[in-house]
Write a protein that holds these residues in place. Structure first.
Motif, PDB file in Angstrom:
ATOM      1  N   SER A 272      -2.030   4.667   2.563  1.00  0.00           N
ATOM      2  CA  SER A 272      -2.053   3.510   3.443  1.00  0.00           C
ATOM      3  C   SER A 272      -3.476   3.167   3.851  1.00  0.00           C
ATOM      4  CB  SER A 272      -1.134   3.668   4.647  1.00  0.00           C
ATOM      5  OG  SER A 272      -1.431   4.826   5.332  1.00  0.00           O
ATOM      6  N   SER A 273      -4.351   4.198   3.964  1.00  0.00           N
ATOM      7  CA  SER A 273      -5.712   3.824   4.337  1.00  0.00           C
ATOM      8  C   SER A 273      -6.415   3.117   3.186  1.00  0.00           C
ATOM      9  CB  SER A 273      -6.516   5.034   4.826  1.00  0.00           C
ATOM     10  OG  SER A 273      -6.562   6.002   3.824  1.00  0.00           O
ATOM     11  N   VAL A 274      -6.191   3.591   1.968  1.00  0.00           N
ATOM     12  CA  VAL A 274      -6.854   2.914   0.846  1.00  0.00           C
ATOM     13  C   VAL A 274      -6.301   1.503   0.678  1.00  0.00           C
ATOM     14  CG1 VAL A 274      -7.374   2.976  -1.604  1.00  0.00           C
ATOM     15  CG2 VAL A 274      -7.308   5.088  -0.317  1.00  0.00           C
ATOM     16  N   LEU A 275      -4.977   1.358   0.818  1.00  0.00           N
ATOM     17  CA  LEU A 275      -4.392   0.022   0.676  1.00  0.00           C
ATOM     18  C   LEU A 275      -4.851  -0.902   1.811  1.00  0.00           C
ATOM     19  CD1 LEU A 275      -0.710   0.466  -0.560  1.00  0.00           C
ATOM     20  CD2 LEU A 275      -2.638  -0.506  -1.778  1.00  0.00           C
ATOM     21  N   GLN A 297       6.101 -13.849   2.776  1.00  0.00           N
ATOM     22  CA  GLN A 297       6.871 -12.762   2.155  1.00  0.00           C
ATOM     23  C   GLN A 297       6.234 -12.329   0.839  1.00  0.00           C
ATOM     24  OE1 GLN A 297       7.877 -15.405   3.892  1.00  0.00           O
ATOM     25  NE2 GLN A 297      10.040 -15.759   3.437  1.00  0.00           N
ATOM     26  N   SER A 298       5.895 -13.320   0.013  1.00  0.00           N
ATOM     27  CA  SER A 298       5.271 -12.977  -1.268  1.00  0.00           C
ATOM     28  C   SER A 298       3.944 -12.276  -1.045  1.00  0.00           C
ATOM     29  CB  SER A 298       5.038 -14.233  -2.099  1.00  0.00           C
ATOM     30  OG  SER A 298       6.265 -14.837  -2.402  1.00  0.00           O
ATOM     31  N   ALA A 299       3.206 -12.739  -0.040  1.00  0.00           N
ATOM     32  CA  ALA A 299       1.907 -12.126   0.239  1.00  0.00           C
ATOM     33  C   ALA A 299       2.079 -10.664   0.625  1.00  0.00           C
ATOM     34  CB  ALA A 299       1.188 -12.882   1.343  1.00  0.00           C
ATOM     35  N   SER A 300       3.153 -10.365   1.356  1.00  0.00           N
ATOM     36  CA  SER A 300       3.351  -8.957   1.723  1.00  0.00           C
ATOM     37  C   SER A 300       3.905  -8.172   0.533  1.00  0.00           C
ATOM     38  CB  SER A 300       4.246  -8.824   2.953  1.00  0.00           C
ATOM     39  OG  SER A 300       5.532  -9.299   2.674  1.00  0.00           O
ATOM     40  N   LEU A 301       4.719  -8.837  -0.295  1.00  0.00           N
ATOM     41  CA  LEU A 301       5.248  -8.145  -1.484  1.00  0.00           C
ATOM     42  C   LEU A 301       4.127  -7.692  -2.424  1.00  0.00           C
ATOM     43  CD1 LEU A 301       8.470 -10.100  -2.565  1.00  0.00           C
ATOM     44  CD2 LEU A 301       8.282  -7.750  -1.750  1.00  0.00           C
ATOM     45  N   ILE A 302       3.046  -8.462  -2.457  1.00  0.00           N
ATOM     46  CA  ILE A 302       1.930  -8.073  -3.329  1.00  0.00           C
ATOM     47  C   ILE A 302       1.501  -6.637  -3.001  1.00  0.00           C
ATOM     48  CG2 ILE A 302      -0.521  -8.470  -3.796  1.00  0.00           C
ATOM     49  CD1 ILE A 302       0.073 -11.484  -3.481  1.00  0.00           C
ATOM     50  N   PHE A 303       1.487  -6.306  -1.713  1.00  0.00           N
ATOM     51  CA  PHE A 303       1.036  -4.962  -1.345  1.00  0.00           C
ATOM     52  C   PHE A 303       2.157  -3.930  -1.428  1.00  0.00           C
ATOM     53  CE2 PHE A 303      -2.391  -7.595  -0.137  1.00  0.00           C
ATOM     54  CZ  PHE A 303      -3.486  -6.811  -0.418  1.00  0.00           C
ATOM     55  N   LEU A 304       3.384  -4.377  -1.122  1.00  0.00           N
ATOM     56  CA  LEU A 304       4.507  -3.444  -1.284  1.00  0.00           C
ATOM     57  C   LEU A 304       4.633  -3.031  -2.749  1.00  0.00           C
ATOM     58  CD1 LEU A 304       7.401  -4.727   0.987  1.00  0.00           C
ATOM     59  CD2 LEU A 304       5.933  -2.744   1.269  1.00  0.00           C
ATOM     60  N   SER A 362       5.113   6.086  -0.868  1.00  0.00           N
ATOM     61  CA  SER A 362       4.067   5.137  -1.232  1.00  0.00           C
ATOM     62  C   SER A 362       4.421   3.731  -0.762  1.00  0.00           C
ATOM     63  CB  SER A 362       3.857   5.115  -2.744  1.00  0.00           C
ATOM     64  OG  SER A 362       3.717   6.415  -3.220  1.00  0.00           O
ATOM     65  N   THR A 363       5.695   3.387  -0.904  1.00  0.00           N
ATOM     66  CA  THR A 363       6.112   2.058  -0.470  1.00  0.00           C
ATOM     67  C   THR A 363       5.985   1.954   1.047  1.00  0.00           C
ATOM     68  OG1 THR A 363       7.673   2.123  -2.299  1.00  0.00           O
ATOM     69  CG2 THR A 363       7.905   0.319  -0.744  1.00  0.00           C
ATOM     70  N   LEU A 364       6.374   3.044   1.711  1.00  0.00           N
ATOM     71  CA  LEU A 364       6.245   3.094   3.164  1.00  0.00           C
ATOM     72  C   LEU A 364       4.785   2.939   3.583  1.00  0.00           C
ATOM     73  CD1 LEU A 364       8.294   3.932   5.547  1.00  0.00           C
ATOM     74  CD2 LEU A 364       6.984   6.051   5.541  1.00  0.00           C
ATOM     75  N   ALA A 365       3.916   3.622   2.843  1.00  0.00           N
ATOM     76  CA  ALA A 365       2.490   3.561   3.163  1.00  0.00           C
ATOM     77  C   ALA A 365       1.947   2.151   2.983  1.00  0.00           C
ATOM     78  CB  ALA A 365       1.708   4.533   2.275  1.00  0.00           C
ATOM     79  N   ALA A 366       2.594   1.387   2.106  1.00  0.00           N
ATOM     80  CA  ALA A 366       2.130   0.023   1.838  1.00  0.00           C
ATOM     81  C   ALA A 366       2.629  -0.957   2.896  1.00  0.00           C
ATOM     82  CB  ALA A 366       2.578  -0.415   0.450  1.00  0.00           C
ATOM     83  N   ILE A 368       2.194  -1.200   6.215  1.00  0.00           N
ATOM     84  CA  ILE A 368       1.222  -1.744   7.171  1.00  0.00           C
ATOM     85  C   ILE A 368       0.276  -2.737   6.480  1.00  0.00           C
ATOM     86  CG2 ILE A 368      -0.678  -1.168   8.737  1.00  0.00           C
ATOM     87  CD1 ILE A 368       0.833   1.489   9.269  1.00  0.00           C
ATOM     88  N   PRO A 369      -0.298  -2.351   5.331  1.00  0.00           N
ATOM     89  CA  PRO A 369      -1.102  -3.343   4.601  1.00  0.00           C
ATOM     90  C   PRO A 369      -0.292  -4.598   4.272  1.00  0.00           C
ATOM     91  CG  PRO A 369      -1.420  -1.171   3.652  1.00  0.00           C
ATOM     92  CD  PRO A 369      -0.375  -1.028   4.706  1.00  0.00           C
ATOM     93  N   ALA A 370       0.977  -4.422   3.918  1.00  0.00           N
ATOM     94  CA  ALA A 370       1.809  -5.581   3.582  1.00  0.00           C
ATOM     95  C   ALA A 370       1.963  -6.491   4.794  1.00  0.00           C
ATOM     96  CB  ALA A 370       3.170  -5.116   3.083  1.00  0.00           C
ATOM     97  N   LYS A 371       2.137  -5.864   5.943  1.00  0.00           N
ATOM     98  CA  LYS A 371       2.273  -6.625   7.185  1.00  0.00           C
ATOM     99  C   LYS A 371       0.991  -7.421   7.456  1.00  0.00           C
ATOM    100  CE  LYS A 371       4.646  -7.416  10.942  1.00  0.00           C
ATOM    101  NZ  LYS A 371       5.930  -8.100  10.783  1.00  0.00           N
TER     102      LYS A 371
END
Ligand SMILES: Nc1ncnc2c1ncn2[C@@H]1O[C@H](COP(=O)(O)OP(=O)(O)O)[C@@H](O)[C@H]1O
Ligand SMILES: [Mg+2]
Lengths: 385, 229
Positions: A272-275, A297-304, A362-366, A368-371
């Motif tokens: 999550s820190s790297v993302l 939504q799409s913008a957050s999916l990019i990181f998820l 990994s998805t969980l870690a993504a 916060i960046p997705a948010k």
């Protein structure tokens, strides 16, 4: 869905150094998690195996001490028919006795078996160090410790007796090493019939010994069996008799789980820190994409999706590494006789679970960046150049 | 002729504690297919206005109508869709995605639509590349091009979805005069060919003079508004 995936993939590909770094982080974390998990499982299996692998796991005995069970054949049949998960069933007449020596007597335990059935539990054939299995009436084999203590040899004849006045002479045909000192020093093993003759207990046994498929289900199977039996017998299982071992195993389980959890937490924090950094680095791109009509939504999916892809790849690599570690450990960490210190068994469920954990973490870690990506306003980027 | 873009009584105030009003009760209408320029001194509110017209920013007060629809009443996702389908942006800083090639950057608005790239769309992208003269570098990463080339690519990208409105904020602001001249000629040609409405901010009077209408902003108000021809 295709669009965010495409962008996610490209972002990962173009940030190769960063991507490889996270992948390495996930892979190493998961490999450690897999290795430790498998190692502890292997340790436990071999510990349990050495403790109860060659002994009765569920035992049916008379309530009376050394009391006789006459309908043992019938009981055996009932259990075979009605209880699932029973692997070995072996009736035994086991009674204490003495070996008379010139001036004194040595105590011993006479164990009469139907060898065909007992073999599945004790594996005597492989454990004979000298001579053969006793086949005929009046023949026995003795433990290696007993043979050494009393200086016994094949063909020697022993005089056996007890205080009830039973007695008989037996001839030694073999010497065995069952791996446990006090059993090696006390057991005299014969065909069931021989023991029955010595103690004048025709057509009866003192116990039925059972091994089950799933050793940790011994208590459950024990209860099921107890339900089928009359009240004159009692059913015991290894778990009742080995509470210390069980709590030891449980402690090991907990510490193994703790280690695995900490490893996974470290992985999550790392990703999550790297993302999170990568969202900052790509805020221009995200802003411009949003200006061009990419929704939140799409913008957050990019990181998820980046998290998901990293999790899948990292998980696969990690599992491969973990298995490699495990195999290397088996090959390089060996006993003097060449056998591995710990026999590691590949547990597919556990590995599947590790993979699911890698992907989920990994998805969980993504998340916060997705948010962050979802919250980013294109105007911020455009106004500030 | 019905206005394609209408601004009604627009105010824009920046800041919460210390409020600075930069747009004052501004009203404008734009005709479909027209080529408009907005000029004015630095800080006069041109970019702020353009971002409001493009729905990237919301006015503090007032209404923005695009093709008759009140954008203030649209949901966020509908605004995104509107931006994707009806509006093309060219920013002062070209903002191509450095992870993608020129061709991919130009196709991006179609990807965002989540459309499969049909042969017809592919052809349109190739055509646009020809129009902006980037055939030779179409498979280069965006970062491997000169500033002028990147700006051309950004223009082609803005045109990819055949937007009814093209908004450009000093698209040649940091290019040499020769390049910027060729880019304006290109915009002019495209405006004629595609019949989109162009609203272009420029600080170059010579360029503004070649457009249909020059709107001059001063301190957040329309100072002059001159239609030519
Ligand atoms: N985010 C902001 N917060 C406060 N003031 C701003 C902000 N953005 C722009 N301004 C101010 O608004 C005025 C208009 O800016 P801008 O629209 O960028 O003008 P132009 O594009 O004509 O140079 C300027 O005085 C600028 O300092
Ligand atoms: Mg400006």
């Amino acid at each position: 869905m295709r669009f965010p995936l495409k962008i996610a993939w490209r972002f990962l590909k173009s940030g190769k150094g960063q991507t490889l770094l996270i992948l390495a982080g996930i892979a190493i974390g998961i490999s450690v998690q897999v290795f430790i998990g498998l190692l502890i499982q292997g340790l436990q299996t071999s510990l349990v195996d050495s403790t109860i692998g060659n002994s009765s796991q569920v035992t049916i005995e008379s309530r009376e001490n050394n009391g006789a069970i006459f309908d043992y054949q019938e009981k055996e049949d009932t259990i075979r028919e009605q209880i699932e998960g029973v692997e070995e069933l072996s009736p035994t007449l086991t009674l204490p006795a003495f070996i008379s020596l010139e001036e004194e007597a040595e105590s011993a335990l006479i164990r009469g078996f139907e060898f065909e059935k007992a073999e599945g539990i004790y594996g005597f054939r492989e454990k004979i160090t000298e001579g053969t299995l006793p086949e005929n009436s009046g023949e026995v084999m003795v433990g290696i410790g007993l043979a050494e203590n009393l200086d016994l040899e094949i063909e020697d004849v022993l005089e056996i007796f007890n205080f009830d006045g039973d007695q008989g002479d037996v001839k030694i045909t073999g010497i065995f090493d069952i791996g446990v000192t006090n059993l090696n020093e006390s057991w005299i093993v014969s065909e069931l019939q021989t023991a029955q003759e010595i103690f004048q207990r025709e057509a009866s046994v003192t116990a039925i010994e059972i091994q089950v498929e799933e050793v940790f289900d011994a208590d459950i199977i024990g209860e099921e069996i107890e339900g089928l039996m009359e009240d004159d017998v009692k059913v015991t299982n290894w778990k009742d008799a080995n509470q210390d071992l069980l709590s030891g195993l449980q402690g090991q389980d907990i510490s193994s789980i703790m280690i695995q959890i900490f490893v996974v937490v470290a992985v999550v924090l790392g990703i999550s820190s790297v993302l999170a950094i990568s969202v900052l680095q790509r805020s221009k791109q995200i802003g411009i994409l949003k200006a061009m009509g990419v929704n939140d939504q799409s913008a957050s999916l990019i990181f998820l999706f980046q998290g998901l892809i990293l999790g899948i790849l990292g998980g696969l690599i990690g599992i491969a590494l973990g298995l490699l570690l495990s195999y290397s450990f088996m090959i390089f960490a060996t006993n003097p006789d060449g056998s591995p210190v710990v026999e590691i068994v590949i547990n597919y469920n556990f590995i599947g679970l590790s993979f699911v954990i890698a992907v989920a973490a990994s998805t969980l870690a993504a998340l916060i960046p997705a948010k962050k990506s979802s919250k980013l306003q294109p105007i911020e980027v455009i106004r500030n150049g | 002729m019905d206005s394609i873009l209408t601004l009604q009584n627009i105010d824009k105030v920046y800041g919460r504690k210390i409020k600075t009003q930069v747009i004052f009760d501004l009203n404008l209408e734009f005709n479909p297919g027209s080529f408009n320029s907005i000029i004015g001194q630095s800080g006069s509110g041109k970019s702020t206005l353009l971002n409001i017209m493009g729905t990237l920013d919301r006015p503090t007060k007032g209404t923005v109508l695009i093709e008759g629809r009140d954008t203030g009443a649209l949901k966020k996702n509908d605004l995104s869709k509107l931006r994707n389908e009806a509006i093309g942006f060219v920013f002062q800083f070209h903002y191509l995605l450095p992870e993608f090639t020129t061709l991919e950057n130009i196709l991006m608005p179609q990807w965002i639509k989540n459309k499969k790239i049909e042969p017809e769309i592919q052809r349109r992208a190739e055509e646009l590349i020809e129009v902006v003269g980037l055939e030779k570098v179409k498979n280069n990463l965006a970062t491997d091009m000169s500033g002028g080339q990147q700006q051309r690519a950004a223009i082609a990208r803005a045109l990819m979805n055949r937007p009814r409105i093209l908004l450009a904020d000093e698209p040649t602001g940091n290019l040499d005069s020769e390049t910027s001249d060729s880019i304006y000629r290109l915009l002019k040609d495209i405006n004629r060919e595609f019949q989109s409405t162009f609203i272009v901010i420029t600080h170059d009077k010579k360029i503004a003079e070649r457009t249909d209408r020059i709107i001059e902003l001063k301190d957040g108000r329309v100072y002059t508004d001159v239609s030519q021809k």
